[in-house]
Design a protein around this motif. Structure first.
Motif, PDB file in Angstrom:
ATOM      1  N   GLU A 108     -37.776 -10.393 -33.425  1.00  0.00           N
ATOM      2  CA  GLU A 108     -38.248 -11.731 -33.986  1.00  0.00           C
ATOM      3  C   GLU A 108     -37.794 -12.900 -33.002  1.00  0.00           C
ATOM      4  O   GLU A 108     -37.835 -14.032 -33.575  1.00  0.00           O
ATOM      5  N   ARG A 109     -37.464 -12.623 -31.746  1.00  0.00           N
ATOM      6  CA  ARG A 109     -36.917 -13.418 -30.950  1.00  0.00           C
ATOM      7  C   ARG A 109     -35.808 -14.351 -31.055  1.00  0.00           C
ATOM      8  O   ARG A 109     -35.672 -15.338 -30.383  1.00  0.00           O
ATOM      9  N   ALA A 110     -34.806 -13.660 -31.908  1.00  0.00           N
ATOM     10  CA  ALA A 110     -33.481 -14.227 -31.881  1.00  0.00           C
ATOM     11  C   ALA A 110     -32.718 -13.890 -30.822  1.00  0.00           C
ATOM     12  O   ALA A 110     -33.208 -12.821 -29.969  1.00  0.00           O
ATOM     13  N   THR A 118     -29.765 -12.467 -29.454  1.00  0.00           N
ATOM     14  CA  THR A 118     -28.555 -11.625 -29.850  1.00  0.00           C
ATOM     15  C   THR A 118     -27.609 -11.081 -28.953  1.00  0.00           C
ATOM     16  O   THR A 118     -28.229 -11.065 -27.698  1.00  0.00           O
ATOM     17  N   PRO A 119     -26.605 -10.598 -29.296  1.00  0.00           N
ATOM     18  CA  PRO A 119     -25.754 -10.028 -27.981  1.00  0.00           C
ATOM     19  C   PRO A 119     -26.457  -8.942 -27.669  1.00  0.00           C
ATOM     20  O   PRO A 119     -26.107  -8.436 -26.413  1.00  0.00           O
ATOM     21  N   LEU A 120     -27.457  -8.311 -28.075  1.00  0.00           N
ATOM     22  CA  LEU A 120     -28.029  -6.820 -27.307  1.00  0.00           C
ATOM     23  C   LEU A 120     -29.031  -7.359 -26.102  1.00  0.00           C
ATOM     24  O   LEU A 120     -29.147  -6.584 -25.307  1.00  0.00           O
ATOM     25  N   ARG A 121     -29.047  -8.731 -25.915  1.00  0.00           N
ATOM     26  CA  ARG A 121     -29.514  -9.027 -24.620  1.00  0.00           C
ATOM     27  C   ARG A 121     -28.714  -8.561 -23.421  1.00  0.00           C
ATOM     28  O   ARG A 121     -29.024  -8.013 -22.445  1.00  0.00           O
ATOM     29  N   HIS A 122     -27.379  -8.773 -23.577  1.00  0.00           N
ATOM     30  CA  HIS A 122     -26.453  -8.298 -22.686  1.00  0.00           C
ATOM     31  C   HIS A 122     -26.405  -6.863 -22.421  1.00  0.00           C
ATOM     32  O   HIS A 122     -26.631  -6.216 -21.216  1.00  0.00           O
ATOM     33  N   VAL A 123     -26.392  -6.110 -23.777  1.00  0.00           N
ATOM     34  CA  VAL A 123     -26.658  -4.657 -23.624  1.00  0.00           C
ATOM     35  C   VAL A 123     -27.734  -4.008 -22.657  1.00  0.00           C
ATOM     36  O   VAL A 123     -27.774  -3.116 -21.815  1.00  0.00           O
ATOM     37  N   ILE A 124     -28.954  -4.552 -22.973  1.00  0.00           N
ATOM     38  CA  ILE A 124     -30.250  -4.524 -22.257  1.00  0.00           C
ATOM     39  C   ILE A 124     -30.089  -4.786 -20.699  1.00  0.00           C
ATOM     40  O   ILE A 124     -30.486  -4.019 -20.104  1.00  0.00           O
ATOM     41  N   ASP A 125     -29.215  -5.981 -20.445  1.00  0.00           N
ATOM     42  CA  ASP A 125     -29.413  -6.239 -18.964  1.00  0.00           C
ATOM     43  C   ASP A 125     -28.602  -5.420 -18.261  1.00  0.00           C
ATOM     44  O   ASP A 125     -28.817  -4.740 -17.006  1.00  0.00           O
ATOM     45  N   MET A 168     -29.899  -5.821 -36.184  1.00  0.00           N
ATOM     46  CA  MET A 168     -29.805  -6.869 -35.143  1.00  0.00           C
ATOM     47  C   MET A 168     -31.130  -6.743 -34.147  1.00  0.00           C
ATOM     48  O   MET A 168     -31.424  -7.449 -33.468  1.00  0.00           O
ATOM     49  N   ALA A 169     -31.196  -5.395 -34.016  1.00  0.00           N
ATOM     50  CA  ALA A 169     -32.530  -5.112 -33.105  1.00  0.00           C
ATOM     51  C   ALA A 169     -33.791  -5.632 -33.772  1.00  0.00           C
ATOM     52  O   ALA A 169     -34.727  -6.087 -33.018  1.00  0.00           O
ATOM     53  N   GLU A 170     -33.918  -5.412 -35.135  1.00  0.00           N
ATOM     54  CA  GLU A 170     -35.148  -6.269 -35.664  1.00  0.00           C
ATOM     55  C   GLU A 170     -34.981  -7.795 -35.539  1.00  0.00           C
ATOM     56  O   GLU A 170     -36.405  -8.272 -35.155  1.00  0.00           O
TER      57      GLU A 170
END
Length: 571
Positions: A160-162, A164-171, A154-156
């Motif tokens: 690639e500008r998808a 992903t739910p990881l945006r919430h984790v980063i925030d 998912m990080a990959e």
């Protein structure tokens, strides 16, 4: 009712096939090449550089009394312990697999609070998060067995500008720079993901409750307990004339733990058989040579063949006749195919203790005698209070019973054994603080872990003497943390009962954590606490109970299991 993923066919390395059914994830697993590719794509590093970078910016966190920090719960089992191999081996041999990756995710939620954030993807994990009110990020990928492989993929995609739910984790992390990432193990996959998170958040460092990369990758295994067969064979002839306890101590000083860290703890006789770069015939010869050493040096007749890189008792073959070279060779050939080092270790006749069947725990099974296999723990970099008695089903862990020295003695167990184990735990902690650990690269890196011990008799040259020996080093997060967290919560709720027990069992296919929690509440007597920790239907469940004494806590936990597994309508 929670639904597993669709059934499919899973192939082993040797071409054997098994039906992958009843699991809550798929069986896709990355190899080392794919992990290295992900490191290049996400970080521009090879895996060696990843370890160095993680050692600089991922720091161990030690909780201080009265202080809490928000936590990102990222518990996933690790390829270092070959959890997938263990589940697949169980399927191929007709045994019931544990679905380790799912239960590690699901039980980790119990460690969280509404101030934390948990990552996962399985149905039991999601149910636990909803029940406990822990905010959750569902990454959705059920194809991969290991959560870390799903996260790296998912990080990959995120790179690639998808969206992903990881945006919430980063925030979430960016808004909480003091947060602690709570991990099962800081393996290379986790190191890659955390370094990527650091880049994305712009933070300078991350704190984790895991051991340092050096401890996580080099010491979370068993191949440092005993010397290699070659090292033992090279001992001077005079050493072989020593009394058995002195010979055993001399052999242990040839082991990796003593050579690298100066660590000395009581052990059972045993030898390490190296696997890396060794062909099958040489590996088999090493196992047979180790068996000969146990027979000739200590007069022993039986042993266990144990994988160095497995957890939860997986792939152990016990009570082997050391004179049966045909059986030993066959087991060695099977072990060689998996790929990790192995130990051939003396088989102990364990001391036993009676637990269960207390009058104030109606519905509990009759008291039974269980082997004395204590474990002690490192928590926040210190030796945790007391010990736990492990409950076993064969070689698999099935729960813990907390005991202090008074509780240990109340069960009729020898105080000397308790004190020996406690002293050994202090020696382990001190070894990772000592001067040798600086050169080793592991200095100060031990934050959490469990060490298991045998208390029993070996016979042979040791006669009827009672021995205590370390038999497993689990230097990562572990199941007994659920018990210790439960005790913490009992105290917070004003429960005065000092003892507690957990039990692991196989929940029926239609069982849910909500049902388990309701049953636990209905069975709790005033002044006691009973809780459901996790539920993976058909695979793994855990409950916990307090008690005025160890036997009472054990009986209540077993009574709760009996109620949860009884036929009939569900609440």
């Amino acid at each position: 009712m929670l639904s597993p993923v669709a059934a499919s066919v899973c192939s082993a390395r040797d071409g054997a096939e098994a039906r992958w059914e009843g699991f809550f994830t798929g069986h896709r697993v990355w190899d080392g090449t794919r992990v290295a590719e992900s490191a290049k794509r996400l970080l521009g590093m090879d895996t060696a550089a990843v370890a160095r970078a993680a050692g600089e910016v991922v720091r161990p966190y030690r909780a201080q009394p009265g202080r809490t920090a928000p936590s990102l719960l990222l518990h996933t089992t690790t390829p270092l312990l070959k959890a997938f191999d263990g589940d697949l081996a169980a399927l191929l041999s007709g045994q019931e697999p544990h679905d380790v990756t799912t239960y590690v995710e699901a039980r980790s939620v119990y460690l969280g609070t509404p101030d934390d954030l948990t990552l996962g993807r399985t149905a039991p994990w999601a149910e636990a998060a909803a029940l406990r009110g822990v905010p959750a990020v569902d990454i959705g990928d059920l194809d991969h067995y290991y959560l870390t492989h799903a996260l790296l993929l998912m990080a990959e995609a995120h790179e690639e500008r998808a969206d992903t739910p990881l945006r919430h984790v980063i925030d979430w992390l960016r808004d909480r720079p003091d947060a602690v990432v709570r991990l099962y193990a800081l393996d290379v996959e986790t190191q890659i993901f955390l370094l990527w998170l650091l880049r994305r958040t712009g933070l300078a460092e991350l704190a984790t409750d895991a051991n340092s990369p050096a401890v996580a990758t080099e010491w979370n295994r068993k191949n440092h307990i005993h010397p290699t067969v070659a090292a033992a064979r090279a001992m001077p002839p005079a050493a072989l004339e020593l009394p058995p306890e002195e010979l055993l101590a001399a052999e242990q000083r040839l082991g990796r733990a003593h050579q690298r860290l100066g660590l000395t703890v009581p052990v059972l006789p045993g030898y390490t058989i190296a696997r890396s770069g060794v062909d099958r015939d040489a590996f088999v010869a090493g196992v047979l040579d180790a068996a000969a050493l146990l027979r000739t040096r200590y007069g022993l007749s039986r042993a266990a063949l144990k994988p160095a890189d497995a957890g939860d008792g997986a792939r152990i073959v016990g009570n082997l006749d050391l004179a049966d070279t045909g059986r030993l060779a066959a087991e060695a050939r099977t072990a060689h195919a998996v790929g990790d080092d192995h130990l051939l270790e003396a088989w102990a006749t364990f001391l036993t203790v009676s637990l269960g069947g207390e009058e104030d725990a109606p519905g509990s099974p009759s008291a039974r005698r269980v082997p004395v296999v204590p474990s002690g723990h490192i928590r926040n970099g210190q030796v945790a209070e007391g010990l736990t008695l492990q409950m076993l089903d064969g070689y698999s862990w099935r729960g813990n019973d907390y005991v202090d020295e008074a509780g240990w003695a109340a069960l009729g167990l020898p105080r000397d054994a308790y004190r020996t184990v406690r002293a050994a735990l202090e020696a382990v902690r001190a070894a990772f603080q000592g001067p040798e650990s600086i050169a080793d690269g592991s200095h100060g890196g031990l934050v959490t872990g469990g060490i298991d011990f045998a208390v029993g008799r070996l016979g042979g040259a040791f006669g009827d003497r009672l021995l205590v020996g370390a038999i497993d080093f689990n230097l990562s997060a572990h199941g007994a943390e659920s018990l210790r967290t439960f005790r913490d919560r009992a105290r917070e709720q004003g429960i005065d009962e000092p003892y507690a027990a957990t039990r692991v069992f196989l929940p029926p296919a239609d069982r849910t954590l909500h049902q388990m929690a309701a049953t636990a509440r209905s069975m709790a007597v005033p002044g006691a606490l009973l809780e459901a920790v996790a539920c993976v239907p058909r695979r793994w469940g855990m409950v916990a109970a307090t008690g005025a004494g160890p036997a009472v806590a054990a009986a209540r936990a077993e009574a709760l299991v009996a109620a949860l597994t009884a036929p009939g309508p569900r609440p």
